[in-house]
Design an enzyme around this catalytic site. Sequence first.
Site, PDB file in Angstrom:
ATOM      1  N   ASN A 103      89.969  37.499 -53.292  1.00 54.64           N
ATOM      2  CA  ASN A 103      89.086  38.672 -53.313  1.00 54.64           C
ATOM      3  C   ASN A 103      88.888  39.264 -54.715  1.00 54.64           C
ATOM      4  OD1 ASN A 103      90.125  39.750 -49.994  1.00 54.64           O
ATOM      5  ND2 ASN A 103      88.227  38.722 -50.585  1.00 54.64           N
ATOM      6  N   ARG A 116      78.756  48.667 -49.593  1.00 55.39           N
ATOM      7  CA  ARG A 116      79.832  47.958 -48.896  1.00 55.39           C
ATOM      8  C   ARG A 116      81.100  48.803 -48.730  1.00 55.39           C
ATOM      9  NH1 ARG A 116      79.685  42.410 -48.569  1.00 55.39           N
ATOM     10  NH2 ARG A 116      81.944  42.363 -48.840  1.00 55.39           N
ATOM     11  N   ASP A 167      87.773  41.195 -40.936  1.00 51.87           N
ATOM     12  CA  ASP A 167      86.569  40.787 -41.663  1.00 51.87           C
ATOM     13  C   ASP A 167      85.311  41.437 -41.078  1.00 51.87           C
ATOM     14  OD1 ASP A 167      85.268  39.370 -43.699  1.00 51.87           O
ATOM     15  OD2 ASP A 167      84.797  37.702 -42.366  1.00 51.87           O
TER      16      ASP A 167
END
Length: 250
Positions: free
Chosen positions: A76, A41, A28
């Site tokens: 997700n 990202r 993470d």
Amino acid sequence: MGHGRRGHAVAAKDSRLADPLHVAIIMDGNGRWATRRGLPRIFGHRQGAQRAKAVVEACPRLGVSHITLYAFSTENWKRSTDEVVGLFTILSRYIRREADRFHQEGTRVRFVGDRSRLEPKLRALMGWIEERTRDNTRTNLTIAVNYGGRDEMLRAARELAASAVRGEIDADDIDEAMIAGRLDTRDLPDPDLVIRTGGETRISNFLPWQSAYAEYEFSPVLWPDFTPAHLGEILDRFQGRERRFGAIPA
Ligand code: IPE
Ligand code: IPE
Ligand code: MG
């Protein structure tokens, strides 16, 4: 039994390492790593994939026989389509690009999670590398893709219920081994140690059944900054812990 890292009863029969050790990692912090640099990202996910490669390569040296990496959770899908597509693109490239190296280094690659929702092309690639590396025994790499602990238990429960309806099993005979034997991880030992990078202290649906007696370590380091040296430090700390498995120490 029950002291140090020789905790679990399931021996890795196929491992060359005398002492099997299963480390599972919640990778993470990729998004924050990129955002802090003013980057999209997806750059964090790319850097994260590089880190995954370095950490897997370091496993034999660190005495890790099994490594399981959480790459994509059943939750997700809630992210933007761009990010989801980007993550699967990175995964496909990772498989294609690292296949030769994994094979040469004796790494067996497997996947856990529900594949039915994945693109047929990706599914084929996953099956291809699993087949290609199936006889390797030095490092056992498992990648969790569209994996969720609750989803996995739900699928196992449906299978058992269907067997009971067909009269193959009696509901009263269902035991822990029958459940464990229907999980995606049926061929793997339970994790000894679960690590989450990125500073959050939750498990986000990762291997809940299998980690009932695992040790947990939470690292503040964002995954794209995580190195084999960080893993080494965590393993050193882990060796010092006493795993009692509910018993009273001698
Ligand atoms: C982990 O990094 C990778 C995946 C969940 C696929 P994140 O993308 O969750 O990174 P943060 O938590 O937003 O920093
Ligand atoms: C967990 O990270 C999933 C993976 C690392 C693949 P998330 O970033 O998705 O978890 P939450 O949202 O913080 O619980
Ligand atoms: Mg996250």
